[in-house]
Design a protein around this motif. Sequence first.
Motif, PDB file in Angstrom:
ATOM      1  N   THR A 598      -8.024  -5.099  -1.752  1.00  0.00           N
ATOM      2  CA  THR A 598      -8.991  -4.093  -2.215  1.00  0.00           C
ATOM      3  C   THR A 598     -10.420  -4.436  -1.812  1.00  0.00           C
ATOM      4  O   THR A 598     -11.320  -3.639  -2.028  1.00  0.00           O
ATOM      5  N   ASP A 599     -10.618  -5.614  -1.239  1.00  0.00           N
ATOM      6  CA  ASP A 599     -11.965  -5.996  -0.817  1.00  0.00           C
ATOM      7  C   ASP A 599     -12.428  -5.133   0.351  1.00  0.00           C
ATOM      8  O   ASP A 599     -11.628  -4.747   1.204  1.00  0.00           O
ATOM      9  N   ARG A 600     -13.724  -4.908   0.393  1.00  0.00           N
ATOM     10  CA  ARG A 600     -14.294  -4.131   1.500  1.00  0.00           C
ATOM     11  C   ARG A 600     -14.087  -4.835   2.832  1.00  0.00           C
ATOM     12  O   ARG A 600     -13.973  -4.197   3.883  1.00  0.00           O
ATOM     13  N   ASP A 601     -14.030  -6.164   2.803  1.00  0.00           N
ATOM     14  CA  ASP A 601     -13.892  -6.928   4.047  1.00  0.00           C
ATOM     15  C   ASP A 601     -12.443  -7.110   4.482  1.00  0.00           C
ATOM     16  O   ASP A 601     -12.176  -7.889   5.394  1.00  0.00           O
ATOM     17  N   PHE A 602     -11.533  -6.447   3.839  1.00  0.00           N
ATOM     18  CA  PHE A 602     -10.124  -6.541   4.255  1.00  0.00           C
ATOM     19  C   PHE A 602      -9.938  -5.628   5.472  1.00  0.00           C
ATOM     20  O   PHE A 602      -9.425  -4.516   5.387  1.00  0.00           O
ATOM     21  N   THR A 603     -10.382  -6.126   6.633  1.00  0.00           N
ATOM     22  CA  THR A 603     -10.405  -5.315   7.859  1.00  0.00           C
ATOM     23  C   THR A 603      -9.917  -6.150   9.041  1.00  0.00           C
ATOM     24  O   THR A 603      -9.919  -7.387   8.981  1.00  0.00           O
ATOM     25  N   PRO A 604      -9.530  -5.498  10.137  1.00  0.00           N
ATOM     26  CA  PRO A 604      -9.146  -6.261  11.335  1.00  0.00           C
ATOM     27  C   PRO A 604     -10.270  -7.161  11.833  1.00  0.00           C
ATOM     28  O   PRO A 604     -10.025  -8.278  12.287  1.00  0.00           O
ATOM     29  N   ALA A 605     -11.506  -6.665  11.764  1.00  0.00           N
ATOM     30  CA  ALA A 605     -12.629  -7.465  12.267  1.00  0.00           C
ATOM     31  C   ALA A 605     -12.831  -8.736  11.460  1.00  0.00           C
ATOM     32  O   ALA A 605     -13.363  -9.726  11.972  1.00  0.00           O
ATOM     33  N   ALA A 606     -12.418  -8.739  10.205  1.00  0.00           N
ATOM     34  CA  ALA A 606     -12.611  -9.915   9.354  1.00  0.00           C
ATOM     35  C   ALA A 606     -11.512 -10.953   9.541  1.00  0.00           C
ATOM     36  O   ALA A 606     -11.598 -12.050   8.988  1.00  0.00           O
ATOM     37  N   CYS A 607     -10.479 -10.630  10.306  1.00  0.00           N
ATOM     38  CA  CYS A 607      -9.398 -11.595  10.549  1.00  0.00           C
ATOM     39  C   CYS A 607      -9.911 -12.704  11.454  1.00  0.00           C
ATOM     40  O   CYS A 607     -10.437 -12.438  12.534  1.00  0.00           O
ATOM     41  N   ARG A 608      -9.737 -13.922  11.004  1.00  0.00           N
ATOM     42  CA  ARG A 608     -10.200 -15.065  11.793  1.00  0.00           C
ATOM     43  C   ARG A 608      -9.058 -15.960  12.259  1.00  0.00           C
ATOM     44  O   ARG A 608      -9.268 -16.903  13.005  1.00  0.00           O
ATOM     45  N   THR A 609      -7.864 -15.708  11.773  1.00  0.00           N
ATOM     46  CA  THR A 609      -6.712 -16.531  12.139  1.00  0.00           C
ATOM     47  C   THR A 609      -5.488 -15.641  12.340  1.00  0.00           C
ATOM     48  O   THR A 609      -5.480 -14.468  11.938  1.00  0.00           O
ATOM     49  N   LEU A 610      -4.443 -16.213  12.929  1.00  0.00           N
ATOM     50  CA  LEU A 610      -3.197 -15.460  13.077  1.00  0.00           C
ATOM     51  C   LEU A 610      -2.591 -15.159  11.710  1.00  0.00           C
ATOM     52  O   LEU A 610      -1.934 -14.131  11.532  1.00  0.00           O
ATOM     53  N   HIS A 611      -2.809 -16.042  10.754  1.00  0.00           N
ATOM     54  CA  HIS A 611      -2.329 -15.780   9.397  1.00  0.00           C
ATOM     55  C   HIS A 611      -3.042 -14.558   8.807  1.00  0.00           C
ATOM     56  O   HIS A 611      -2.422 -13.712   8.152  1.00  0.00           O
ATOM     57  N   ASP A 612      -4.338 -14.442   9.037  1.00  0.00           N
ATOM     58  CA  ASP A 612      -5.068 -13.263   8.555  1.00  0.00           C
ATOM     59  C   ASP A 612      -4.468 -11.988   9.131  1.00  0.00           C
ATOM     60  O   ASP A 612      -4.265 -11.002   8.417  1.00  0.00           O
ATOM     61  N   ILE A 613      -4.217 -11.987  10.442  1.00  0.00           N
ATOM     62  CA  ILE A 613      -3.649 -10.790  11.080  1.00  0.00           C
ATOM     63  C   ILE A 613      -2.290 -10.471  10.480  1.00  0.00           C
ATOM     64  O   ILE A 613      -1.973  -9.312  10.188  1.00  0.00           O
ATOM     65  N   THR A 614      -1.490 -11.509  10.272  1.00  0.00           N
ATOM     66  CA  THR A 614      -0.146 -11.305   9.720  1.00  0.00           C
ATOM     67  C   THR A 614      -0.218 -10.685   8.328  1.00  0.00           C
ATOM     68  O   THR A 614       0.511  -9.737   8.022  1.00  0.00           O
ATOM     69  N   ARG A 615      -1.093 -11.225   7.497  1.00  0.00           N
ATOM     70  CA  ARG A 615      -1.210 -10.676   6.141  1.00  0.00           C
ATOM     71  C   ARG A 615      -1.738  -9.252   6.178  1.00  0.00           C
ATOM     72  O   ARG A 615      -1.265  -8.379   5.442  1.00  0.00           O
ATOM     73  N   TYR A 616      -2.711  -9.023   7.019  1.00  0.00           N
ATOM     74  CA  TYR A 616      -3.276  -7.670   7.115  1.00  0.00           C
ATOM     75  C   TYR A 616      -2.187  -6.657   7.484  1.00  0.00           C
ATOM     76  O   TYR A 616      -2.075  -5.591   6.876  1.00  0.00           O
ATOM     77  N   ILE A 617      -1.382  -7.000   8.482  1.00  0.00           N
ATOM     78  CA  ILE A 617      -0.336  -6.072   8.930  1.00  0.00           C
ATOM     79  C   ILE A 617       0.700  -5.871   7.831  1.00  0.00           C
ATOM     80  O   ILE A 617       1.182  -4.752   7.612  1.00  0.00           O
ATOM     81  N   HIS A 618       1.038  -6.944   7.126  1.00  0.00           N
ATOM     82  CA  HIS A 618       2.006  -6.835   6.031  1.00  0.00           C
ATOM     83  C   HIS A 618       1.521  -5.815   4.998  1.00  0.00           C
ATOM     84  O   HIS A 618       2.256  -4.906   4.586  1.00  0.00           O
ATOM     85  N   GLU A 619       0.274  -5.957   4.591  1.00  0.00           N
ATOM     86  CA  GLU A 619      -0.267  -5.048   3.575  1.00  0.00           C
ATOM     87  C   GLU A 619      -0.340  -3.622   4.096  1.00  0.00           C
ATOM     88  O   GLU A 619       0.020  -2.668   3.392  1.00  0.00           O
ATOM     89  N   LYS A 620      -0.820  -3.462   5.326  1.00  0.00           N
ATOM     90  CA  LYS A 620      -0.996  -2.112   5.868  1.00  0.00           C
ATOM     91  C   LYS A 620       0.334  -1.434   6.140  1.00  0.00           C
ATOM     92  O   LYS A 620       0.448  -0.209   6.020  1.00  0.00           O
ATOM     93  N   ALA A 621       1.344  -2.190   6.522  1.00  0.00           N
ATOM     94  CA  ALA A 621       2.664  -1.595   6.758  1.00  0.00           C
ATOM     95  C   ALA A 621       3.201  -0.991   5.458  1.00  0.00           C
ATOM     96  O   ALA A 621       3.763   0.116   5.465  1.00  0.00           O
ATOM     97  N   VAL A 622       3.034  -1.716   4.361  1.00  0.00           N
ATOM     98  CA  VAL A 622       3.477  -1.183   3.071  1.00  0.00           C
ATOM     99  C   VAL A 622       2.679   0.070   2.719  1.00  0.00           C
ATOM    100  O   VAL A 622       3.227   1.094   2.291  1.00  0.00           O
ATOM    101  N   GLU A 623       1.363  -0.008   2.912  1.00  0.00           N
ATOM    102  CA  GLU A 623       0.520   1.159   2.614  1.00  0.00           C
ATOM    103  C   GLU A 623       0.922   2.372   3.434  1.00  0.00           C
ATOM    104  O   GLU A 623       1.007   3.494   2.931  1.00  0.00           O
ATOM    105  N   GLU A 624       1.165   2.138   4.712  1.00  0.00           N
ATOM    106  CA  GLU A 624       1.532   3.254   5.582  1.00  0.00           C
ATOM    107  C   GLU A 624       2.843   3.887   5.135  1.00  0.00           C
ATOM    108  O   GLU A 624       2.998   5.107   5.159  1.00  0.00           O
TER     109      GLU A 624
END
Length: 853
Positions: A598-624
């Motif tokens: 729910t953070d405003r910074d939960f964005t692709p640009a804020a991903c700094r590691t492969l783990h960040d990208i993985t978590r982001y995709i996990h959350e967005k896949a569920v949302e989609e």
Amino acid sequence: MKRLWQRAKRILGHQPVNPRQPFVAIFKKFQEILETNNQVLELIAEANDKLGGDYIFDQQYIHSLCRELADLVQRLINNLDYIAPRKYLALTDTFNRIQEELDEIQAGRPVVKDAGLVIAYHELARDMIDAVGAKNANLAELHAVLGLRIPMGFAITTTAFHAFLDHNKLAGKMEPLLTAWETKQLSGRRAAQKIQELILAAPLPPGLAKEIHRAVGGLWPAPGSGRGFLAVRSSAWGEDSELSFAGQYASLLNVPAVRLEDAYRQVVASAYSERALEYRCRQGFKESEVAMAVACQEMIDARSGGVLYTVDPQRPERDAMLIAAAWGLGTTVVAGRAADQFVVERHPPFSVLELKVVNKENTVRPAPEGGTVSQPLSPEMQTRPCLSNDELSRIAECGMLVERYFKRPQDMEFAIDHQGELVLLQARQLRVKPHTAPRAADLADLGSKYPVLLHDRGCVAQKGIGTGPVFLIRNDLDLERFPAGAIMVAKQASPILARALARAAGLITDVGSPTSHLGTIAREFRVPAILNTGDATTLLAQGREITIDAEENVVYAGRVKELEQYSFAAEAIEETYEYRLLRQVLTRIAPLNLLDPTDRDFTPAACRTLHDITRYIHEKAVEELIDRNYYHRYDPKTIAGRLKWKIPLDLVMIDIGGGLLPGAGKTILLEQVVSAPMQGLLQGLAKPGAWDNEPMSIDFGSFMSSLTRTFSTELASPRYVGQNLAVISRQYANISLRLGYHFTMIDAYLTDNINDNYAYFRFFGGVTDTVRRSRRAKFLGKVLAQHDFRVEVHGDLVVARVKKFPAADMQQRLYVLGLLVGFTRQLDVQMGSDRRITDSIQKFNTLLEDGHE
């Protein structure tokens, strides 16, 4: 205008993200994302385990790890793009950037990104250690997290070091000298002398000089305060981490600010002294790894100064700390000259066990013009202890705080200023001799000495030993209050816990998986962690001191000294190039920076590691998946049939794979439904007393309100307005219900892998006025929170999520949702006062407990 906006929102934000693809195909991609997500987490967990020192690996393993992770993350990006075409294109840019950094690191070129030339201590973050060195980073972190007093200061970064070399083309001039030394064509002394002459004669780049002067001005901004004096210390890449580099590089005390540029050159030059060259050679450190950051600290005019070892390195079983101190600056102690010696207990009240006061004839103090001066002490001061019992206690307490924070015995330098305040000057890991490890026999019968609270319960996510008081996490506010050095005990292994995990001496949860995001974070911070114990939150009392043995999966009551000593002696860290290389690549792989979706910074640009990208995709896949089911129609040809049931739900079911028994036709019987989440929901709805068919009388206001209520066009497509619909598979269910003016959407996925499991609940509507509907929303929020949902309530809208519980527990929560759907169907009519919220909760809990197992 509003309708236009809503239409535009649907087109731009919620339009079928892949309308041409059947839902079955999209759902398959969703499942692939979950599977790949777990593969990524397992690989990260395996790599972190390698850093524990129990495994042998070579560079080929590191290269293979990076390739495999890159392939998996690329697959995640592709699958998300299939579900939501072109919606998350920024992920590719982020992935490419991280991939380039990993390539650079594997090529032996440490990457320091986004670092300026000079960074003030209050601007330092934990992940800047490559830019500012461990000495700077540790101090700034201890001040920011634990609130310990440190000198004001700033770091001149490794980026500045490379800019300095580049500006003067020094690398090209140094390389032949280093090669001649490595091939023994030139002596170490001669090579060091020539290199240091080059450095000391080189001007600073104009930009660096300007940044240094700006930082100095920031330390003494008050008009007329002039410029003070600084301690200028090395903080090289790799220093004060696994290797101490103690005494290898220069530290200059009481440097006038106007001479800071010269001092900077001297510290940089010290990286190429003869002894530094030989030290790195002995430790297998490549010259390409040298990167000198510099610590510039306000000079502390110490009344007393010294060194603290939080463990006696020769006798760790002694359960005592060693403190050596002298009057004035602690330089005499560091240099091994006469100093008072104190032995202090490692636990409160930190009593003094031994005291040896020596004759201290001189003291070292800052000289008025810069540098230091040795001055004679009066006869009275020569034989007087330089630290009081109160000061010893505060130093020891500070040491334990830092040791628990870094989870290693500490070697710390400190000062007591003339106001009697303790100032921490340096903290680094203290190496303890391995041969002092307790014998196996000493650890074999711990169960007979200490009460065992948990044994073989759950799974170990990170090995290690931790001791401290239990601190139960019940809500987000508890994370803010979490004390450093406590054992974190929580119900769920939520990534939100990462906010305080670095301060924890251990982690225990009721549910969770070692391959969860939190498990990865525990390994990153080296926090001993046991997850999925079942009921730790009920067995472990708040404030009780415990010892977590995540080596053997045991939790003891009290402090187990034998295990503490074992953990000190077991810190045999590998010092190979491969170890450092793995640690470096993991900085771009393992850390999780995106904690709260729910953070405003939960964005692709804020991903700094492969783990960040993985978590982001996990959350967005569920949302989609949720959004797609919420906003879009289904192909009528895929409708399997209508549920024939005693409850007049009028539910149409679409089976996308294994949700119904073979042979189910247009009329579906209850026993033909085998979808796990759907079964849970239907069982809750079927609970006697949950579904009340009696007509509900409403007052005049509610009646008028019902006449003016309208449907939102977003609720469902016109085809399905008034139609209750469920899309199901064996493991998945998405249910959209419209019961009168009440609208409910539930989306759930249940498997044997708890990392994949989630349930989403959305509810709003009602026949009455806003106040009564809001009261019902509050009722829902409180009930859902009792069952571990994270809840948002806005007016009459309730959104709740729960995830990462075992399938059986998740099915129980689906049961609760089913019960709630029936129970609240006409509840808003009864919400005439706030008191009805509490009454309804009691009534619901009674209904829930009545006969359900």
